[in-house]
Design an enzyme around this catalytic site. Structure first.
Site, PDB file in Angstrom:
ATOM      1  N   HIS A 142       0.839  -1.197   0.000  1.00 20.32           N
ATOM      2  CA  HIS A 142       0.000   0.000   0.000  1.00 20.32           C
ATOM      3  C   HIS A 142       0.871   1.242   0.000  1.00 20.32           C
ATOM      4  O   HIS A 142       1.860   1.316   0.718  1.00 20.32           O
ATOM      5  CB  HIS A 142      -0.910   0.023   1.232  1.00 20.32           C
ATOM      6  N   ASP A 193     -15.139   2.276   8.316  1.00 20.75           N
ATOM      7  CA  ASP A 193     -14.116   3.230   7.873  1.00 20.75           C
ATOM      8  C   ASP A 193     -14.717   4.281   6.946  1.00 20.75           C
ATOM      9  O   ASP A 193     -14.409   5.465   7.057  1.00 20.75           O
ATOM     10  CB  ASP A 193     -12.960   2.496   7.185  1.00 20.75           C
ATOM     11  N   ARG A 205     -14.718  12.421   9.610  1.00 18.39           N
ATOM     12  CA  ARG A 205     -13.421  13.069   9.885  1.00 18.39           C
ATOM     13  C   ARG A 205     -13.216  14.256   8.951  1.00 18.39           C
ATOM     14  O   ARG A 205     -12.683  15.288   9.332  1.00 18.39           O
ATOM     15  CB  ARG A 205     -12.281  12.061   9.709  1.00 18.39           C
ATOM     16  N   SER A 247      -7.330   3.340   9.568  1.00 17.84           N
ATOM     17  CA  SER A 247      -8.135   3.394   8.348  1.00 17.84           C
ATOM     18  C   SER A 247      -7.458   2.614   7.217  1.00 17.84           C
ATOM     19  O   SER A 247      -8.078   1.771   6.556  1.00 17.84           O
ATOM     20  CB  SER A 247      -8.335   4.872   7.967  1.00 17.84           C
ATOM     21  N   LYS A 268      -8.450  -1.624   5.763  1.00 18.25           N
ATOM     22  CA  LYS A 268      -8.806  -1.974   4.382  1.00 18.25           C
ATOM     23  C   LYS A 268      -7.914  -3.090   3.838  1.00 18.25           C
ATOM     24  O   LYS A 268      -8.376  -3.969   3.119  1.00 18.25           O
ATOM     25  CB  LYS A 268      -8.741  -0.720   3.502  1.00 18.25           C
TER      26      LYS A 268
HETATM   27  N1  URA Z   1      -6.013   7.101   3.473  1.00 16.80           N
HETATM   28  C1  URA Z   1      -6.925   6.335   4.083  1.00 16.80           C
HETATM   29  O1  URA Z   1      -7.330   5.310   3.570  1.00 16.80           O
HETATM   30  N2  URA Z   1      -7.374   6.711   5.297  1.00 16.80           N
HETATM   31  C2  URA Z   1      -6.948   7.827   5.912  1.00 16.80           C
HETATM   32  O2  URA Z   1      -7.388   8.108   7.006  1.00 16.80           O
HETATM   33  C3  URA Z   1      -6.010   8.621   5.264  1.00 16.80           C
HETATM   34  C4  URA Z   1      -5.553   8.232   4.039  1.00 16.80           C
END
Ligand code: URA
Ligand code: CA
Length: 430
Positions: free
Chosen positions: A80, A159, A166, A181, A185
């Site tokens: 990632h 999320d 947020r 977050s 994923k």
């Molecule tokens: N990318 C994400 O997936 N989540 C975040 O909180 C910030 C960047």
């Protein structure tokens, strides 16, 4: 809920059960936005312990579907990046690692805003598609060691909901919230092991090394606490990666890199990330050994072969790899000249990404249609010397009038009178 808020406000540590209660309640709608907003703000100021952050991550994973990759043989390693401009690494890493027999079961997204998405880039190959069933996906990975599927199912709904909140409560920029977050994923998508590329610089989320380091360490900590081997690097984003920005243009750059003739920075970053992936998958004893083998599969053509096989398996025309004329080309190619002179000291990556988006390479909203053939190719990077009137970039456009884009690119370049010190590509390893 009020007790939980008071506890966190006063700097005390929440239990796993309290965190799960909060995430489950918010996802189900029994906890309202105003209480969740207050919670996010307490986290922003009080932070979270490593254990709390891991509990938050797993509660978000459990809020929705998870992808089960147990029918795929071997350790599934995912990678990632926290978001860069012109970052074509996935297209290169996936076949590179697969060529060593390590399974790459990748779930990818489309681009939004000025950063590109892997799926859009792949769709520049005529015929290629990512709409394959879960069963077919598993089959392809077992057969070819590589497949890419579009995001599907109801992954980490908590999320999604928390991220939107947020955004409107000024709590995006909190390290435990960002880390949980991202990690939620990856874990929900079935990764056994995760390699993270945390970007730092003017074109990145994290503007300084101290913040990038804290984010990298927090994510590695989460992974290790929840049984996913995780490692991270911090890489530079004070200029776009490689030369090409735009879907088809980046595809060409990726193919050239797999042929061993790509831009130096892009190739180096791929070798570092791929070595870590190989190491986590248990395929090699040391990173140095992994690197040696990766260079070998570039040189003997096996990485490129894996890429062609992968394209073909998902309906793509593998012959484009040997014949770029089969890829779409924009109608106009416009050279951008500088009005300044000196050494290039910085190229604001966000600005170049925005320039590409204005040409149609990126989506302004989720519904926007994009133009795969357009984008920007840089000719000068940090450290290069430039005289007034030199060409710094080429715009690939289907619109004739690109004066605004020219301005944007010119303004993205920063110059200094003296040659800037070499910026390292990699700022840290975790
Ligand atoms: N990318 C994400 O997936 N989540 C975040 O909180 C910030 C960047
Ligand atoms: Ca690039």
């Amino acid at each position: 809920m009020v007790d939980i808020l008071a506890k966190k406000r006063d700097g005390k540590v929440l239990s796993d059960e309290e965190i799960r209660f909060l995430v489950e309640g918010y996802t189900a709608g029994s906890i309202p936005d105003y209480q969740m907003s207050a919670f996010l703000m307490t986290v922003y100021f009080q932070g979270m312990t490593a254990k709390e952050t891991a509990a938050l991550t797993m509660a978000m994973v459990e809020s929705g579907d998870t992808i089960d990759l147990k029918d795929i043989n071997g350790v599934k390693v995912d990678k990632h990046s926290t978001g860069g401009v012109g970052d074509t690494t996935t297209l290169i890493l996936a076949p590179l690692v697969a060529a060593l027999g390590i399974p790459v079961a990748k779930m990818s997204g489309r681009g939004l805003g000025h950063t590109g998405g892997t799926i859009d880039k792949l769709e520049s190959i005529p015929g290629f598609h990512v709409e394959i069933s879960e069963q077919k996906f598993v089959e392809l990975v077992n057969q070819n060691k590589i497949a890419v599927v579009g995001q599907s199912g109801n992954l980490t709904p908590a999320d999604k909901k928390i991220y939107s909140l947020r955004d409107v409560t000024a709590t995006v920029n909190s390290i435990p919230l960002i880390a949980s977050s991202i990690m939620s994923k990856k874990i929900a998508a079935g990764a056994d092991a995760i390699v993270l590329d945390v970007k730092v610089g003017s074109g990145a989320f994290m503007k300084n090394i101290a913040d990038a380091k804290a984010l990298a360490e927090t994510m590695v900590d989460i992974g290790n606490q929840v049984g996913r081997k995780t490692s991270a690097i911090i890489s530079d984003m004070n200029q776009p990666l490689g030369f090409a920005i735009g879907n088809t243009l980046e595809m060409k750059e990726a193919i050239e890199t797999l042929q061993g003739k790509g831009p130096e920075d892009l190739q180096e970053l791929c070798l570092v990330l791929a070595s870590k992936m190989v190491l986590l998958a248990g395929g090699m004893e040391t990173e140095a050994k992994a690197r040696e083998r990766l260079i070998e599969v570039i040189e003997n053509g096996k990485a490129l072969e894996a890429f062609k096989q992968f394209l073909k398996a998902q309906g793509g025309d593998p012959t484009v790899v040997d014949d770029f004329d089969k890829l779409a080309e924009a109608k106009y190619q416009i050279k951008v000249k500088t009005v300044e002179h000196g050494f290039v000291s910085e190229i604001i990556a966000d600005e170049i990404g925005m320039a590409a988006m204005m040409l149609g390479a990126g989506r302004e909203t989720k519904e926007s249609k994009i133009d795969l053939s357009v984008g920007v190719v840089l000719h000068k990077k940090i450290g290069d010397h430039i005289e007034k009137g030199n060409i710094i970039a080429t715009i690939h456009s289907n619109k004739e009038d690109v004066s605004e884009v020219v301005n944007r690119i010119q303004n993205a370049y920063r110059f200094s009178g003296e040659k800037p010190e070499d910026v390292p590509l990699i700022h840290g390893y975790f």
